[in-house]
Design a protein around this motif. Structure first.
Motif, mmCIF file in Angstrom:
data_model
loop_
_atom_site.group_PDB
_atom_site.id
_atom_site.type_symbol
_atom_site.label_atom_id
_atom_site.label_comp_id
_atom_site.label_asym_id
_atom_site.label_seq_id
_atom_site.Cartn_x
_atom_site.Cartn_y
_atom_site.Cartn_z
ATOM 1 N N SER A 1 0.826 -1.205 0.000
ATOM 2 C CA SER A 1 0.000 0.000 0.000
ATOM 3 C C SER A 1 0.863 1.258 0.000
ATOM 4 N N THR A 2 2.172 1.122 0.084
ATOM 5 C CA THR A 2 3.082 2.260 0.029
ATOM 6 C C THR A 2 3.750 2.260 -1.340
ATOM 7 N N THR B 1 -5.467 3.365 -4.108
ATOM 8 C CA THR B 1 -4.588 2.950 -3.009
ATOM 9 C C THR B 1 -4.574 3.986 -1.900
ATOM 10 N N VAL B 2 -4.495 5.273 -2.287
ATOM 11 C CA VAL B 2 -4.487 6.346 -1.292
ATOM 12 C C VAL B 2 -5.844 6.434 -0.603
ATOM 13 N N ALA B 3 -6.912 6.281 -1.381
ATOM 14 C CA ALA B 3 -8.255 6.315 -0.798
ATOM 15 C C ALA B 3 -8.451 5.206 0.218
ATOM 16 N N ALA B 4 -7.729 4.090 0.025
ATOM 17 C CA ALA B 4 -7.841 2.948 0.941
ATOM 18 C C ALA B 4 -6.880 3.059 2.114
ATOM 19 N N GLY B 5 -6.149 4.197 2.222
ATOM 20 C CA GLY B 5 -5.262 4.392 3.369
ATOM 21 C C GLY B 5 -3.794 4.206 3.076
ATOM 22 N N GLY B 6 -3.439 3.993 1.803
ATOM 23 C CA GLY B 6 -2.036 3.826 1.444
ATOM 24 C C GLY B 6 -1.354 5.169 1.240
ATOM 25 N N LEU C 1 1.363 7.555 -1.513
ATOM 26 C CA LEU C 1 1.842 7.680 -2.886
ATOM 27 C C LEU C 1 2.865 8.803 -2.954
ATOM 28 N N ALA C 2 4.062 8.458 -3.392
ATOM 29 C CA ALA C 2 5.132 9.431 -3.599
ATOM 30 C C ALA C 2 5.376 9.575 -5.093
#
Length: 844
Positions: free
Chosen positions: A117-118, A189-194, A196-197
């Motif tokens: 998730s990262t 992924t970000v919406a699920a709590g992960g 993103l860089a």
């Protein structure tokens, strides 16, 4: 008859309450599971749909495994193809993307998020200098190898602002990057709590792919152009081999299908436990209606005498069951919606990545819940109703309790013995088969059913064993023992509910403990290394980590494990590269033929499974085509017993590395001067830059990780099976309450001849304790047998498997059974003690 049935339901509200609760719990579990999985599935699908919102056609590499070329050839998408896709008729724009694992450390050095998730990707500016996918909230877009942008959710959570220096890791070594921008995104992924860089495209290509290449090209359609038409246009500019185009709709549908399939496993598992709770509830329902019918035998006989047919009597009982089932199903559905919402909140609270979305209660969930509750209740009540209708009116008028005939008991015991014998034989036969899961499952089901049928027969001798202990409680103990065996069928039905739950709990505990022991033994016995270094996300590790470790004074031997695809014969296999000179110092392999020897040059060792499949032995030669397409010949020097950590073809990295296009390590084994000590581990962690993305594990850490995984699994199973135990508790309460009602005249007589209230309470409690312990002993015994049998199957795939009997936990389970008996007796015992003795003696 319909009015009569409704009157009987209303007349016995208190007696039917436990049945309603038992059915309600099972239905709540079913509906809660369906609501939870539907909610999570829809949320993930909606989140993934957003990710494809700006993608009309996606161009992706097509991986082929042709027999002429190199086996590991990875197709790449270059800038030339990107420009060609942007120029096709109907295309508004084309974006080249690359992505991969990117660990972000918070200000304390801990990893933000976990696992896959990262993520990291590239900022791809359009003609206006911005990337429409990632609107910047603060700062500017990243430029150059030392800058990056971070999603707003992660930046706020970690407390980062534009201008901060952030420690990150992509493949092992720590990188310090300047945060130049914070962006917003609807990425799934970000919406699920992960997290993103984003890096500039050249930097991202260097980190995640290869310079000048992309992992995907996303094409956006111009107004008026359909996805299908755009795909047809893009297909014309694609190379004949190495790339393929897919519409955004098709990608979204495939993603939705994958999400639904991934949720199916969880749904099946949860529904299986709901089924167990309902199965246990069947005993309670059948027991309840059997006792209710027995108490109304004279009433039913009178109905028969005034003209009611057998079918009408049976139908009246089934109508009662329908009403009870409908009430239980509706309340269970309402409770299940709450359970579904609670499970989702629990996942979010434990840090799991769950996207936002509405609670989903589909019509199928409502229909399934109502159907399950009503059908289960009606089916369980059918046999007691049918049995009541068969009693002749004259016989019923003369006797309230119809004693089971000798013939019926003989038939029951014969059928039970046949089922149990066939089931035990099936389980034993399955233990000698290479793949006997189906046979063992069928045998286990037959054995469980057989034991249930035989439980009335088993109750007398097993409960008799408790007689010496019960004598210590005087007349109350003697009466409790007699009451427990007075109606063996009722005792059996009550104990069986608890037996099923404890059978599953004990069996799973035995299996999990034994497998944990086997994997633990395999992990520790196969390793001489003091430490294993890997990425926390289990993604590939940079070779720089091995070089960094090998240069430390504390390290005496080091070996990375590297995988490389190759062609052996007509099929593709993976070669595992190791440091030949140090490998023997780091591992302890059991060789069945040959030896490790000098693992250099063209010498290899292979696991026993591969050797048997290929017909190899020490001295065998075989041709190989490496990842780069070059060919060679390798010589087998030894055959070892493979395990989960090491298997396949092992050769020296010096031989393998020249043929690899990109060298990455899966893990690095390390041997140190002073062994595994806290000081040595701290030195290794410090040398690697205190990187939160890298895991440095000694044998104890490996063992603890295995134990943690199994304990987490067991705790989840215990939580799910607790539902069955709760239902079993309700069954014991129900049985005792009705037993007290039936024996109210007898209890009144006992009170009249000198048994005080304390003695009555003690009698009911001891009866409950004996019945519960009887079910507990049967459940634990069957659980151990099933655990042993399943272990025999597992040992064929896990050589280090070792049966472990968890005596401590089994003692806890038995104590739990006793506690169930004590708690279940509180209300019935209090009720029995408060009966008015004169009113009870006069009662019919």
């Amino acid at each position: 008859m319909f009015r009569t049935a409704l009157r009987n339901v209303l007349a016995h509200k208190a007696r039917l309450l436990m049945t309603v609760l038992a059915v309600m719990l099972g239905v709540a579990f079913v509906s809660g599971t369906l609501v939870f999985t539907s909610t999570i599935s829809d949320a993930y699908q909606a989140s993934s749909q957003k990710g494809f919102g700006r993608v009309d056609v996606a161009v992706q590499p097509r991986f082929s495994d042709d027999h002429e070329g190199a086996p590991g050839r990875t197709p790449r998408l270059d800038r030339k193809l990107l420009d060609a896709a942007a120029r096709v008729p109907g295309a508004a724009s084309a974006t080249g993307t690359v992505s991969g694992f990117t660990a972000i450390a918070d200000k304390k050095g801990a990893l933000v998020g976990n696992g896959f998730s990262t993520l990291g990707g590239n900022y791809f500016p359009g003609k206006d200098g911005t990337d429409a996918r990632y609107p910047l909230r603060d700062g500017t877009a990243p430029k150059g190898p030392h800058e990056f942008a971070l999603d707003a959710h992660t930046a706020d959570k970690a407390g980062y602002k534009v201008g901060d220096t952030v420690r990150i890791s992509v493949d092992g070594p720590v990188r310090e990057q300047k945060l130049t921008g914070v962006f917003t995104t609807d990425d799934g992924t970000v919406a699920a709590g992960g997290s993103l860089a984003l890096f500039d495209t050249p930097t991202a290509q260097k980190l995640f792919a290869a310079p000048g290449t992309f992992s995907e090209i996303d094409v956006t359609a111009a107004p008026g152009t359909s996805q299908t038409a755009l795909k047809a246009a893009v297909d014309k500019v694609l190379p004949k081999d190495g790339a393929e185009a897919t519409t955004g709709r098709q990608l979204a549908d495939e993603q939705a299908k994958m999400i639904a399939e991934s949720m199916d496993g969880m749904k099946t598992g949860l529904l299986a436990f709901a089924g167990i709770a309902l199965f246990v509830g069947v005993f309670i329902i059948a027991n309840t209606f059997t006792m209710l019918v027995a108490q109304r035998t004279k009433e039913l006989a009178l109905l028969r005498a005034v003209g009611a047919s057998r079918r009408q009597v049976t139908r009246s009982v089934l109508i009662e069951a329908f009403v009870v089932g409908a009430v239980a199903a509706v309340t269970g559905l309402a409770a299940g919606v709450g359970i579904g919402a609670g499970l989702r909140a629990l996942m979010s609270a434990t840090g799991a990545t769950v996207p936002d979305g509405p609670l989903v209660v589909s019509p199928s969930t409502v229909a399934t819940s109502l159907l399950v509750g009503i059908v289960i209740t009606v089916l369980a009540a059918w046999l007691p109703g049918r049995r009541a209708a068969k009693i002749p009116p004259v016989a019923a008028m003369n006797s309230v309790h119809a004693t089971a005939t000798t013939k019926s008991l003989v038939v029951r015991n014969t059928i039970g013995a046949l089922f149990a014998g066939a089931g035990a034989a099936g389980v034993l036969v399955a233990t000698g088969m290479s793949d006997g899961k189906v046979v063992m499952g069928g045998g286990a089901a037959l054995l469980l059913i057989g034991v249930f049928i035989l439980t009335p027969l088993l109750s007398r001798p097993l409960i008799a064993l408790a007689a010496p202990v019960l004598r210590a409680f005087g007349i109350s103990g003697a009466l409790a023992r007699q009451n427990a065996v007075r109606n063996p069928r009722r005792t059996a039905a009550t104990a069986s509910a608890l037996m099923v739950g404890l059978t599953l709990i004990t069996g799973m505990t035995v299996i999990a403990g034994s497998v944990q022991k086997g994997i633990d033994k395999m992990a520790t016995d196969a390793l001489k290394a003091d430490y294993v270094v890997s990425m926390a996300s289990r993604t590939p590790l940079s070779p720089a980590v091995e070089k960094q470790l090998s240069g430390l004074d504390e390290v005496t031997a080091v070996s990375p494990l590297r995988n490389s695809p190759a062609r052996i014969g007509t099929g593709t296999a993976y070669l595992t590269g190791v440091n030949g000179p140090d490998f023997g110092k780091l591992t302890r392999l059991d060789f069945t033929q040959g030896a490790l020897g000098d693992l250099r040059g063209d010498k290899v060792v292979v696991d026993d499974t591969t050797a048997k499949e290929k017909g190899w032995r020490p001295g065998s030669r075989f041709p190989v085509t490496y990842e780069d397409g070059k060919k060679g010949t390798l010589i087998v020097s030894g055959v070892y017993q493979g395990n989960e950590m090491l298997h396949g073809v092992l050769l020296d990295n010096a031989t393998l590395a020249p043929h690899q296009k990109q060298i990455t390590d899966m893990q690095v084994m390390v041997k140190t001067k002073d062994g595994a000590t806290d000081a040595t581990k701290d030195a290794l962690v410090t040398a690697l830059g205190k990187n939160p993305a890298i895991s440095v594990s000694d044998k104890q850490d490996v063992s603890d990780g295995i134990a943690k995984m199994f304990n987490l699994m067991l705790n989840m199973l215990y939580g799910l099976l607790a539902m069955a135990v709760i239902v079993a508790v309700l069954g014991v309460i129900n049985t005792l309450a009705m037993s007290v009602f039936e024996r109210s005249q007898e209890i009144g007589m006992l009170r009249a001849i000198g048994l005080d209230r304390r003695g009555v309470k003690r009698m009911v409690r001891l009866e409950s304790l004996v019945i519960s312990l009887f079910g507990g002993v049967l459940g634990i015994g069957l659980g151990v047998f099933f655990g042993w049998a399943a272990g025999e199957l597992i040992s064929g795939h896990l050589a280090t498997y070792e049966l472990v009997l968890p005596w401590g936990r089994m003692g806890i389970f038995l104590a739990l059974a006793a506690l169930v008996g004590v708690l279940a007796a509180l209300w019935p015992a209090r009720r029995a003690a408060r009966l008015n003795m004169l009113a009870s003696i006069k009662a019919e």
